[in-house]
Design a protein around this motif. Sequence first.
Motif, PDB file in Angstrom:
ATOM      1  N   THR A 197       0.923   6.799 -14.614  1.00 16.78           N
ATOM      2  CA  THR A 197       0.977   5.339 -14.543  1.00 16.78           C
ATOM      3  C   THR A 197       1.946   4.879 -13.465  1.00 16.78           C
ATOM      4  O   THR A 197       1.640   3.982 -12.670  1.00 16.78           O
ATOM      5  CB  THR A 197       1.385   4.760 -15.908  1.00 16.78           C
ATOM      6  OG1 THR A 197       0.421   5.125 -16.890  1.00 16.78           O
ATOM      7  CG2 THR A 197       1.485   3.243 -15.845  1.00 16.78           C
ATOM      8  N   ILE A 198       3.111   5.484 -13.421  1.00 19.63           N
ATOM      9  CA  ILE A 198       4.116   5.105 -12.423  1.00 19.63           C
ATOM     10  C   ILE A 198       3.631   5.438 -11.019  1.00 19.63           C
ATOM     11  O   ILE A 198       3.764   4.622 -10.086  1.00 19.63           O
ATOM     12  CB  ILE A 198       5.455   5.804 -12.718  1.00 19.63           C
ATOM     13  CG1 ILE A 198       6.090   5.204 -13.979  1.00 19.63           C
ATOM     14  CG2 ILE A 198       6.412   5.682 -11.529  1.00 19.63           C
ATOM     15  CD1 ILE A 198       7.354   5.911 -14.436  1.00 19.63           C
ATOM     16  N   SER A 199       3.067   6.611 -10.839  1.00 21.75           N
ATOM     17  CA  SER A 199       2.574   7.005  -9.519  1.00 21.75           C
ATOM     18  C   SER A 199       1.519   6.028  -9.015  1.00 21.75           C
ATOM     19  O   SER A 199       1.537   5.608  -7.849  1.00 21.75           O
ATOM     20  CB  SER A 199       2.006   8.425  -9.578  1.00 21.75           C
ATOM     21  OG  SER A 199       1.574   8.847  -8.315  1.00 21.75           O
ATOM     22  N   ALA A 200       0.617   5.634  -9.904  1.00 17.60           N
ATOM     23  CA  ALA A 200      -0.427   4.678  -9.520  1.00 17.60           C
ATOM     24  C   ALA A 200       0.171   3.312  -9.219  1.00 17.60           C
ATOM     25  O   ALA A 200      -0.221   2.638  -8.249  1.00 17.60           O
ATOM     26  CB  ALA A 200      -1.466   4.577 -10.624  1.00 17.60           C
ATOM     27  N   ALA A 201       1.144   2.887 -10.021  1.00 18.37           N
ATOM     28  CA  ALA A 201       1.762   1.578  -9.808  1.00 18.37           C
ATOM     29  C   ALA A 201       2.497   1.531  -8.477  1.00 18.37           C
ATOM     30  O   ALA A 201       2.436   0.525  -7.754  1.00 18.37           O
ATOM     31  CB  ALA A 201       2.718   1.263 -10.955  1.00 18.37           C
ATOM     32  N   LEU A 202       3.186   2.591  -8.131  1.00 22.06           N
ATOM     33  CA  LEU A 202       3.895   2.646  -6.858  1.00 22.06           C
ATOM     34  C   LEU A 202       2.936   2.489  -5.678  1.00 22.06           C
ATOM     35  O   LEU A 202       3.278   1.910  -4.647  1.00 22.06           O
ATOM     36  CB  LEU A 202       4.661   3.963  -6.735  1.00 22.06           C
ATOM     37  CG  LEU A 202       5.923   4.094  -7.583  1.00 22.06           C
ATOM     38  CD1 LEU A 202       6.400   5.546  -7.629  1.00 22.06           C
ATOM     39  CD2 LEU A 202       7.030   3.197  -7.034  1.00 22.06           C
ATOM     40  N   ARG A 203       1.728   2.991  -5.835  1.00 21.61           N
ATOM     41  CA  ARG A 203       0.739   2.927  -4.758  1.00 21.61           C
ATOM     42  C   ARG A 203      -0.023   1.606  -4.738  1.00 21.61           C
ATOM     43  O   ARG A 203      -0.455   1.147  -3.677  1.00 21.61           O
ATOM     44  CB  ARG A 203      -0.258   4.079  -4.900  1.00 21.61           C
ATOM     45  CG  ARG A 203       0.311   5.463  -4.608  1.00 21.61           C
ATOM     46  CD  ARG A 203      -0.794   6.510  -4.705  1.00 21.61           C
ATOM     47  NE  ARG A 203      -0.379   7.818  -4.208  1.00 21.61           N
ATOM     48  CZ  ARG A 203       0.086   8.798  -4.959  1.00 21.61           C
ATOM     49  NH1 ARG A 203       0.194   8.619  -6.266  1.00 21.61           N
ATOM     50  NH2 ARG A 203       0.443   9.953  -4.418  1.00 21.61           N
ATOM     51  N   GLU A 204      -0.223   1.012  -5.882  1.00 19.27           N
ATOM     52  CA  GLU A 204      -1.196  -0.083  -6.007  1.00 19.27           C
ATOM     53  C   GLU A 204      -0.602  -1.459  -6.284  1.00 19.27           C
ATOM     54  O   GLU A 204      -1.220  -2.482  -5.952  1.00 19.27           O
ATOM     55  CB  GLU A 204      -2.187   0.257  -7.132  1.00 19.27           C
ATOM     56  CG  GLU A 204      -2.968   1.541  -6.885  1.00 19.27           C
ATOM     57  CD  GLU A 204      -3.665   2.061  -8.139  1.00 19.27           C
ATOM     58  OE1 GLU A 204      -4.245   3.158  -8.070  1.00 19.27           O
ATOM     59  OE2 GLU A 204      -3.613   1.372  -9.182  1.00 19.27           O
ATOM     60  N   VAL A 205       0.582  -1.532  -6.899  1.00 19.10           N
ATOM     61  CA  VAL A 205       1.151  -2.822  -7.298  1.00 19.10           C
ATOM     62  C   VAL A 205       1.986  -3.402  -6.161  1.00 19.10           C
ATOM     63  O   VAL A 205       2.751  -2.696  -5.506  1.00 19.10           O
ATOM     64  CB  VAL A 205       2.019  -2.664  -8.567  1.00 19.10           C
ATOM     65  CG1 VAL A 205       2.724  -3.980  -8.909  1.00 19.10           C
ATOM     66  CG2 VAL A 205       1.167  -2.196  -9.742  1.00 19.10           C
ATOM     67  N   ASP A 206       1.834  -4.702  -5.929  1.00 15.43           N
ATOM     68  CA  ASP A 206       2.631  -5.399  -4.930  1.00 15.43           C
ATOM     69  C   ASP A 206       3.955  -5.823  -5.579  1.00 15.43           C
ATOM     70  O   ASP A 206       3.997  -6.743  -6.388  1.00 15.43           O
ATOM     71  CB  ASP A 206       1.876  -6.621  -4.406  1.00 15.43           C
ATOM     72  CG  ASP A 206       2.657  -7.377  -3.336  1.00 15.43           C
ATOM     73  OD1 ASP A 206       3.739  -6.891  -2.933  1.00 15.43           O
ATOM     74  OD2 ASP A 206       2.189  -8.448  -2.918  1.00 15.43           O
ATOM     75  N   PHE A 207       5.041  -5.149  -5.221  1.00 16.96           N
ATOM     76  CA  PHE A 207       6.350  -5.461  -5.781  1.00 16.96           C
ATOM     77  C   PHE A 207       7.094  -6.506  -4.944  1.00 16.96           C
ATOM     78  O   PHE A 207       8.199  -6.901  -5.310  1.00 16.96           O
ATOM     79  CB  PHE A 207       7.201  -4.190  -5.867  1.00 16.96           C
ATOM     80  CG  PHE A 207       6.812  -3.256  -6.978  1.00 16.96           C
ATOM     81  CD1 PHE A 207       7.515  -3.236  -8.167  1.00 16.96           C
ATOM     82  CD2 PHE A 207       5.735  -2.393  -6.835  1.00 16.96           C
ATOM     83  CE1 PHE A 207       7.171  -2.374  -9.191  1.00 16.96           C
ATOM     84  CE2 PHE A 207       5.375  -1.513  -7.850  1.00 16.96           C
ATOM     85  CZ  PHE A 207       6.099  -1.513  -9.035  1.00 16.96           C
ATOM     86  N   GLY A 208       6.506  -6.923  -3.838  1.00 17.75           N
ATOM     87  CA  GLY A 208       7.196  -7.881  -2.979  1.00 17.75           C
ATOM     88  C   GLY A 208       8.489  -7.280  -2.459  1.00 17.75           C
ATOM     89  O   GLY A 208       8.510  -6.165  -1.949  1.00 17.75           O
ATOM     90  N   THR A 209       9.588  -8.016  -2.610  1.00 19.03           N
ATOM     91  CA  THR A 209      10.891  -7.523  -2.165  1.00 19.03           C
ATOM     92  C   THR A 209      11.630  -6.757  -3.249  1.00 19.03           C
ATOM     93  O   THR A 209      12.753  -6.287  -3.019  1.00 19.03           O
ATOM     94  CB  THR A 209      11.777  -8.691  -1.696  1.00 19.03           C
ATOM     95  OG1 THR A 209      11.961  -9.606  -2.794  1.00 19.03           O
ATOM     96  CG2 THR A 209      11.130  -9.433  -0.527  1.00 19.03           C
ATOM     97  N   THR A 210      11.033  -6.623  -4.416  1.00 22.99           N
ATOM     98  CA  THR A 210      11.685  -5.919  -5.530  1.00 22.99           C
ATOM     99  C   THR A 210      11.765  -4.417  -5.252  1.00 22.99           C
ATOM    100  O   THR A 210      10.771  -3.798  -4.857  1.00 22.99           O
ATOM    101  CB  THR A 210      10.910  -6.160  -6.837  1.00 22.99           C
ATOM    102  OG1 THR A 210      10.995  -7.548  -7.183  1.00 22.99           O
ATOM    103  CG2 THR A 210      11.495  -5.335  -7.980  1.00 22.99           C
ATOM    104  N   GLU A 211      12.932  -3.855  -5.454  1.00 22.64           N
ATOM    105  CA  GLU A 211      13.121  -2.416  -5.266  1.00 22.64           C
ATOM    106  C   GLU A 211      12.396  -1.652  -6.362  1.00 22.64           C
ATOM    107  O   GLU A 211      12.432  -2.015  -7.532  1.00 22.64           O
ATOM    108  CB  GLU A 211      14.609  -2.082  -5.299  1.00 22.64           C
ATOM    109  CG  GLU A 211      14.914  -0.631  -4.992  1.00 22.64           C
ATOM    110  CD  GLU A 211      16.405  -0.326  -4.972  1.00 22.64           C
ATOM    111  OE1 GLU A 211      16.797   0.653  -4.307  1.00 22.64           O
ATOM    112  OE2 GLU A 211      17.163  -1.066  -5.634  1.00 22.64           O
TER     113      GLU A 211
END
Length: 295
Positions: free
Chosen positions: A48-62
């Motif tokens: 889940t984390i690996s996919a989120a890192l690739r797919e979710v737009d975090f904007g300026t959030t680290e």
Amino acid sequence: MRVRRALLFMPGDDRRKIEKGAALGVDAVIMDLEDGVALNNKAAARETISAALREVDFGTTERLVRVNPVGSPFHRDDLDATIDAHPDGYVLPKVESLVMVRAVAAYLSRAEQERGWTDGGIALLAIVESTLGVVNLREIAASTSRLDALIFGAEDFAGDIGAIRTAEGMEVFYARSAVVLHAKAYGLQAIDSPFVHLNDEPALIAETVQALHMGYTGKLAIHPRQVEPIQQVFTPTMDQIAQAHLLIAEHDRQQAAGTGVFEMGGRMIDMPMIRAAETVIARARAAGLIDDDPS
């Protein structure tokens, strides 16, 4: 170094919550593989984390990942499963020695070299939450240039020494002070422990203000509604910024006239107060409230 006023934990096995955290405008989201994930769900959380890192737009959030402790049966799998998705940093729990930090730093250096990434680009943040960790703070803080911050874990520390948690927090005050002291001695950020009572915003604000006064630069959050109060406390007000500018300008004027200590607003002003004003300006600049140009 990034501004880290509030760092929000999100369970690594919940994509919906990760997406919600990414949209909040929080300084950092910590996708958790340790305490926030059940033992039988670690593998799914890594995916889940690996996919989120690739797919979710975090904007300026680290985008940070808290892995399981070095030496645990889950730790290496946590790194192997998430490194290709290139998080901004890793949060290391239960750090008790420089060996633990350096082991992860060496892993990251190899990974960056193999993938052609910037050397040292992936940050490390170390949670100190045991008696041994506090005793070894000096070596932990000096362990690697990749280390950006020391984080204090009050609840685990209190459990480790057999203390009873109180609202005043005197049972953890020595360790809480030691963490910020060593962080500042080695040029690191100091991140305070989370506030565990979710329905008491006045107490959250009071504890965060205390952390600010102690020299902490940020605080962990365990619920989205804690983010705004925490970030607000760690952000100087426009009045504080204006007063800091006035104080520094008057100091410069007095210095040019050959005066060291001077009076302003009924107070005697000397260098410690100037350094405090400069800290306010630095915090405001980091938060994007004033121009990056120090002039």
